[in-house]
Design a protein around this motif. Structure first.
Motif, PDB file in Angstrom:
ATOM      1  N   LYS A 439      -2.355  31.314 -45.715  1.00  0.00           N
ATOM      2  CA  LYS A 439      -3.519  32.039 -45.213  1.00  0.00           C
ATOM      3  C   LYS A 439      -4.575  32.223 -46.303  1.00  0.00           C
ATOM      4  CE  LYS A 439      -1.817  32.926 -41.052  1.00  0.00           C
ATOM      5  NZ  LYS A 439      -2.405  32.349 -39.819  1.00  0.00           N
ATOM      6  N   ARG A 440      -4.188  32.075 -47.569  1.00  0.00           N
ATOM      7  CA  ARG A 440      -5.141  32.255 -48.662  1.00  0.00           C
ATOM      8  C   ARG A 440      -5.913  30.970 -48.989  1.00  0.00           C
ATOM      9  NH1 ARG A 440      -0.866  34.780 -52.975  1.00  0.00           N
ATOM     10  NH2 ARG A 440       0.306  36.109 -51.514  1.00  0.00           N
ATOM     11  N   ILE A 441      -5.509  29.856 -48.369  1.00  0.00           N
ATOM     12  CA  ILE A 441      -6.154  28.572 -48.673  1.00  0.00           C
ATOM     13  C   ILE A 441      -7.383  28.411 -47.790  1.00  0.00           C
ATOM     14  CG2 ILE A 441      -5.853  26.059 -48.742  1.00  0.00           C
ATOM     15  CD1 ILE A 441      -2.830  26.571 -49.029  1.00  0.00           C
ATOM     16  N   GLU A 442      -8.542  28.284 -48.414  1.00  0.00           N
ATOM     17  CA  GLU A 442      -9.797  28.195 -47.662  1.00  0.00           C
ATOM     18  C   GLU A 442     -10.136  26.769 -47.259  1.00  0.00           C
ATOM     19  OE1 GLU A 442     -12.828  30.125 -49.914  1.00  0.00           O
ATOM     20  OE2 GLU A 442     -11.927  32.128 -49.717  1.00  0.00           O
ATOM     21  N   ARG A 443      -9.695  25.798 -48.020  1.00  0.00           N
ATOM     22  CA  ARG A 443      -9.994  24.406 -47.696  1.00  0.00           C
ATOM     23  C   ARG A 443      -9.222  23.985 -46.448  1.00  0.00           C
ATOM     24  NH1 ARG A 443      -8.382  24.946 -52.514  1.00  0.00           N
ATOM     25  NH2 ARG A 443      -6.521  23.661 -52.365  1.00  0.00           N
ATOM     26  N   LYS A 444      -9.752  22.999 -45.730  1.00  0.00           N
ATOM     27  CA  LYS A 444      -9.114  22.545 -44.498  1.00  0.00           C
ATOM     28  C   LYS A 444      -9.063  21.025 -44.440  1.00  0.00           C
ATOM     29  CE  LYS A 444     -10.389  26.480 -41.551  1.00  0.00           C
ATOM     30  NZ  LYS A 444     -11.048  26.885 -40.288  1.00  0.00           N
ATOM     31  N   GLY A 445      -8.005  20.537 -43.844  1.00  0.00           N
ATOM     32  CA  GLY A 445      -7.868  19.117 -43.556  1.00  0.00           C
ATOM     33  C   GLY A 445      -7.261  18.964 -42.174  1.00  0.00           C
ATOM     34  N   LYS A 446      -6.605  17.841 -41.931  1.00  0.00           N
ATOM     35  CA  LYS A 446      -5.933  17.628 -40.645  1.00  0.00           C
ATOM     36  C   LYS A 446      -4.578  16.986 -40.918  1.00  0.00           C
ATOM     37  CE  LYS A 446     -10.133  16.989 -37.885  1.00  0.00           C
ATOM     38  NZ  LYS A 446     -10.091  18.218 -37.118  1.00  0.00           N
ATOM     39  N   PRO A 447      -3.521  17.789 -40.892  1.00  0.00           N
ATOM     40  CA  PRO A 447      -3.392  19.207 -40.528  1.00  0.00           C
ATOM     41  C   PRO A 447      -3.388  20.149 -41.731  1.00  0.00           C
ATOM     42  CG  PRO A 447      -1.228  18.222 -40.647  1.00  0.00           C
ATOM     43  CD  PRO A 447      -2.208  17.124 -41.011  1.00  0.00           C
ATOM     44  N   GLY A 448      -3.686  19.617 -42.903  1.00  0.00           N
ATOM     45  CA  GLY A 448      -3.677  20.457 -44.088  1.00  0.00           C
ATOM     46  C   GLY A 448      -4.368  19.756 -45.238  1.00  0.00           C
ATOM     47  N   VAL A 449      -4.129  20.246 -46.457  1.00  0.00           N
ATOM     48  CA  VAL A 449      -4.800  19.705 -47.633  1.00  0.00           C
ATOM     49  C   VAL A 449      -3.828  19.627 -48.811  1.00  0.00           C
ATOM     50  CG1 VAL A 449      -7.114  20.497 -47.019  1.00  0.00           C
ATOM     51  CG2 VAL A 449      -5.586  22.022 -48.281  1.00  0.00           C
ATOM     52  N   ASN A 450      -4.142  18.739 -49.742  1.00  0.00           N
ATOM     53  CA  ASN A 450      -3.419  18.710 -51.009  1.00  0.00           C
ATOM     54  C   ASN A 450      -3.861  19.883 -51.869  1.00  0.00           C
ATOM     55  OD1 ASN A 450      -2.085  16.305 -50.375  1.00  0.00           O
ATOM     56  ND2 ASN A 450      -3.678  15.037 -51.298  1.00  0.00           N
ATOM     57  N   ILE A 451      -2.917  20.554 -52.503  1.00  0.00           N
ATOM     58  CA  ILE A 451      -3.251  21.616 -53.438  1.00  0.00           C
ATOM     59  C   ILE A 451      -2.602  21.305 -54.780  1.00  0.00           C
ATOM     60  CG2 ILE A 451      -3.424  23.324 -51.580  1.00  0.00           C
ATOM     61  CD1 ILE A 451      -0.732  24.484 -52.556  1.00  0.00           C
ATOM     62  N   PRO A 452      -3.137  21.826 -55.894  1.00  0.00           N
ATOM     63  CA  PRO A 452      -2.523  21.587 -57.201  1.00  0.00           C
ATOM     64  C   PRO A 452      -1.258  22.424 -57.378  1.00  0.00           C
ATOM     65  CG  PRO A 452      -4.451  22.996 -57.428  1.00  0.00           C
ATOM     66  CD  PRO A 452      -4.413  22.552 -55.996  1.00  0.00           C
ATOM     67  N   ALA A 453      -0.377  21.974 -58.243  1.00  0.00           N
ATOM     68  CA  ALA A 453       0.867  22.702 -58.512  1.00  0.00           C
ATOM     69  C   ALA A 453       0.579  24.105 -59.018  1.00  0.00           C
ATOM     70  CB  ALA A 453       1.713  21.928 -59.512  1.00  0.00           C
ATOM     71  N   GLU A 454      -0.506  24.244 -59.796  1.00  0.00           N
ATOM     72  CA  GLU A 454      -0.842  25.559 -60.344  1.00  0.00           C
ATOM     73  C   GLU A 454      -1.125  26.571 -59.235  1.00  0.00           C
ATOM     74  OE1 GLU A 454      -1.463  22.354 -63.154  1.00  0.00           O
ATOM     75  OE2 GLU A 454      -2.312  22.722 -61.154  1.00  0.00           O
ATOM     76  N   GLU A 455      -1.767  26.120 -58.165  1.00  0.00           N
ATOM     77  CA  GLU A 455      -2.078  27.026 -57.061  1.00  0.00           C
ATOM     78  C   GLU A 455      -0.801  27.452 -56.341  1.00  0.00           C
ATOM     79  OE1 GLU A 455      -5.150  27.347 -53.236  1.00  0.00           O
ATOM     80  OE2 GLU A 455      -4.971  25.455 -54.338  1.00  0.00           O
ATOM     81  N   LEU A 456       0.103  26.505 -56.114  1.00  0.00           N
ATOM     82  CA  LEU A 456       1.368  26.842 -55.461  1.00  0.00           C
ATOM     83  C   LEU A 456       2.184  27.799 -56.324  1.00  0.00           C
ATOM     84  CD1 LEU A 456       3.452  26.617 -53.276  1.00  0.00           C
ATOM     85  CD2 LEU A 456       4.103  24.369 -54.141  1.00  0.00           C
ATOM     86  N   ASN A 457       2.174  27.577 -57.634  1.00  0.00           N
ATOM     87  CA  ASN A 457       2.917  28.470 -58.531  1.00  0.00           C
ATOM     88  C   ASN A 457       2.360  29.890 -58.497  1.00  0.00           C
ATOM     89  OD1 ASN A 457       4.672  26.445 -59.301  1.00  0.00           O
ATOM     90  ND2 ASN A 457       3.551  25.926 -61.166  1.00  0.00           N
ATOM     91  N   LEU A 458       1.036  29.997 -58.379  1.00  0.00           N
ATOM     92  CA  LEU A 458       0.434  31.327 -58.289  1.00  0.00           C
ATOM     93  C   LEU A 458       0.832  32.029 -56.987  1.00  0.00           C
ATOM     94  CD1 LEU A 458      -3.177  30.725 -59.706  1.00  0.00           C
ATOM     95  CD2 LEU A 458      -1.365  32.120 -60.725  1.00  0.00           C
ATOM     96  N   PHE A 459       0.981  31.267 -55.915  1.00  0.00           N
ATOM     97  CA  PHE A 459       1.444  31.846 -54.653  1.00  0.00           C
ATOM     98  C   PHE A 459       2.864  32.412 -54.818  1.00  0.00           C
ATOM     99  CE2 PHE A 459      -1.351  28.694 -52.070  1.00  0.00           C
ATOM    100  CZ  PHE A 459      -2.423  29.568 -52.150  1.00  0.00           C
TER     101      PHE A 459
END
Length: 561
Positions: A439-459
């Protein structure tokens, strides 16, 4: 798809289209022609092949069921619509143009007269004379390879593989831009490596799209290779082909164009729905900083067109399949009855609004109610809705009593492909008493987006779920985390889970996935007997009484055999 009328072979449905809408060319898919550009997609119904596990099964194998939704349009009308929507060309895909040859030929001629590009996606099983009739009007073609051997082509109803490879050579020699999409089936390494060698004999510069096989229809689940295995085969194909890309594999890096001279990423792409990708960035019109030029033909669009909802590419077939999936649970199995309902909803542009209706529990239930009413199956609809609502109420009431809400990350395929914030799966997590970090990810794709490992670690999620639609085994998923610097509470505690196939997206079976999620993140509250729930659901809504249920990824066919 043809009939003999007064000693003349004619199409059953001439100048009649199931879809007519704009797409980005990468969802065709095409990677080296006119990147990011907007094209007008047309499709009809039917196919000249009968491939097990076809991703477009509803419109290829149930042609009569969806023929009622066909829209008549002359070549002039189609070209006019394409130009009005500012498309730079027309592309025939989703089903094969061989079943609508004369309509496609006439359309291609008018499109060239209007000065716009023409392309198609096809299995390539044309006679030589038919192909040469099309070539003067073709700019680009994607040839879908089923394998290399005659045995593999006979599985699809063809006599041999030779005409396809002959036609690749004819198209290439004629100056038509050719890309091939090669199906990779688990255990069939020799088929795809031999196919690559046959294409390389024409030209090693032809881009090859490795299509990781996802079993639909009656295809067995064990025919699906893992993403890791598909990446390994892509590496092997690069020994004979210069441009190899991996599709149907969310989160893979093997969609990018890499400079062979210095190793830099020149064109970055990401998964964008079944059989498609999206171009995220192109450096300096495809030129690397070291001077190497990516072999792109056609113009590169400066602006990215984004398809609405589930429209465009093979997402449209998924939407039709989802409607089909609901109708099946209402007891509709006959093609005639099925066609009456599917024809109406496609004709009414019902698909356009489906994307929003499948993102919330209440609207999903409303969709079932709507289709039940259209089909005259109100009682069956009430029975299904009652089953779902009883379990939804148990979960939501239990979730209201939780003392803490664990954080959950929902991915598809590999760990770094995050589902969109508003997706149904993320809403199921929240309704089950979790906090979905997506829910914190603002970017959108179909059906999602690639995120960096650093962002996932912060989650730092407590739980990580792998989608039941396009997935990886947990072991591969954990290995990816370990080799890509992903360290979260879930990786430390081992709370990483595969949602069972077909249980979280695409059909009313999502209620089983909802119970699975609830059991997993709140075992202190929920203890659904999922084996019993599965047997009961399949018995009541699919008429399957065997305990030997073989799950698959198909939306409308809940089991195989």
């Amino acid at each position: 798809m043809y009939i003999n009328r007064n000693d003349t072979i004619v199409e059953r449905f001439p100048e009649s289209y199931l879809t007519m809408l704009p797409i980005t060319i990468e969802t065709m898919p095409m990677v080296h022609f006119a990147p990011k550009s907007k094209f007008f997609q047309v499709s009809t119904v039917g196919c000249n092949f009968t491939c097990p596990g076809c991703i477009s099964e509803t419109l290829t194998s149930h042609a009569d069921a969806v023929a009622g939704a066909l829209q008549s349009a002359t070549p002039e009308m189609v070209v006019q619509r394409a130009k009005k929507q500012e498309c730079i060309g027309i592309v025939f895909c989703l089903n094969d143009p061989t079943v609508s040859y004369y309509s496609f030929l006439a359309l291609a001629q008018k499109a060239k007269e209007a000065g716009i590009y023409v392309g198609c996606s096809t299995n390539g099983y044309f006679t030589e004379s038919a192909l040469r009739g099309l070539i003067p009007y073709l700019d680009f073609v994607n040839i879908g390879l089923k394998g290399s051997s005659d045995d593999r082509y006979r599985e699809c109803g063809a006599a041999s593989s030779d005409p396809v490879y002959r036609n690749i050579g004819i198209l290439h020699d004629a100056g038509v831009h050719v890309e091939v999409s090669a199906m990779y089936i688990n255990g069939a390494d020799d088929e795809i490596t031999s196919a690559a060698k046959r294409v390389a004999a024409v030209s090693p510069d032809i881009p090859i799209q490795v299509m990781r096989f996802v079993p639909f229809g009656e295809a067995a689940p064990d025919l699906e290779p893992t993403i890791a295995a598909s990446e390994n085969i892509s590496v092997r194909l690069r020994e004979v082909m210069n441009h190899v890309y991996l599709f149907n594999s969310p989160g893979t890096e093997y969609l990018n164009t890499i400079c062979p001279a210095c190793g830099k990423t020149v064109i970055a792409r990401e998964f964008y729905g079944p059989m498609g990708c999206r171009t995220d960035s192109i450096s300096d019109d495809g030129r690397c900083t070291c001077g190497w030029q990516a072999p792109i033909r056609g113009p590169i669009s400066r602006e990215q067109y984004t398809e609405f909802g589930m429209l465009g590419g093979y997402r449209t077939t998924r939407a039709i399949e989802m409607a089909h999936a609901i109708l099946v649970t209402l007891g509709i199995r006959d093609d005639g009855e099925l066609g009456d309902v599917l024809g109406d909803i496609i004709r009414e542009d019902f698909i356009r609004g489906m994307h929003d209706r499948i993102q919330q529990i209440d609207s999903w239930i409303g969709l079932i109610e709507d289709l039940a009413s259209r089909a005259g199956r109100e009682e069956e609809g009430r029975t299904l809705i009652s089953y779902i609502q009883e379990r939804v109420e148990i979960i939501t009431e239990g979730a209201a009593r939780v003392s803490s809400r664990p954080t959950v990350y929902y991915s598809m395929g590999y760990p770094l492909f995050a589902l969109n914030a508003e997706r149904f799966e993320t809403n199921l997590v929240e309704a089950a008493g979790g906090t979905c970090v997506n829910k914190r990810i603002e970017r959108k794709g179909k059906p999602g987006v690639n995120i960096p490992a650093e962002e996932l670690n912060l989650f730092n999620p407590d739980y990580m779920f792998i989608s039941g639609f396009l997935s990886s085994p947990v072991s591969d998923y954990i290995h990816y985390c370990a080799t890509h610097g992903i360290v979260t509470e879930a990786t430390r505690s081992g709370t990483i889970y595969n949602v069972p196939a077909g249980w979280d997206f695409g059909s009313p079976r999502w209620i089983l996935g909802f119970m699975y999620i609830a059991n997993t993140i709140h075992p202190e509250i929920f203890s659904f007997d999922l084996e019993q729930e599965e047997r009961e659901f399949y018995r009541r809504f699919y008429g399957i009484t065997s305990d030997e249920i073989v799950q698959n990824r198909d939306f409308s066919r809940a089991s195989i055999g």
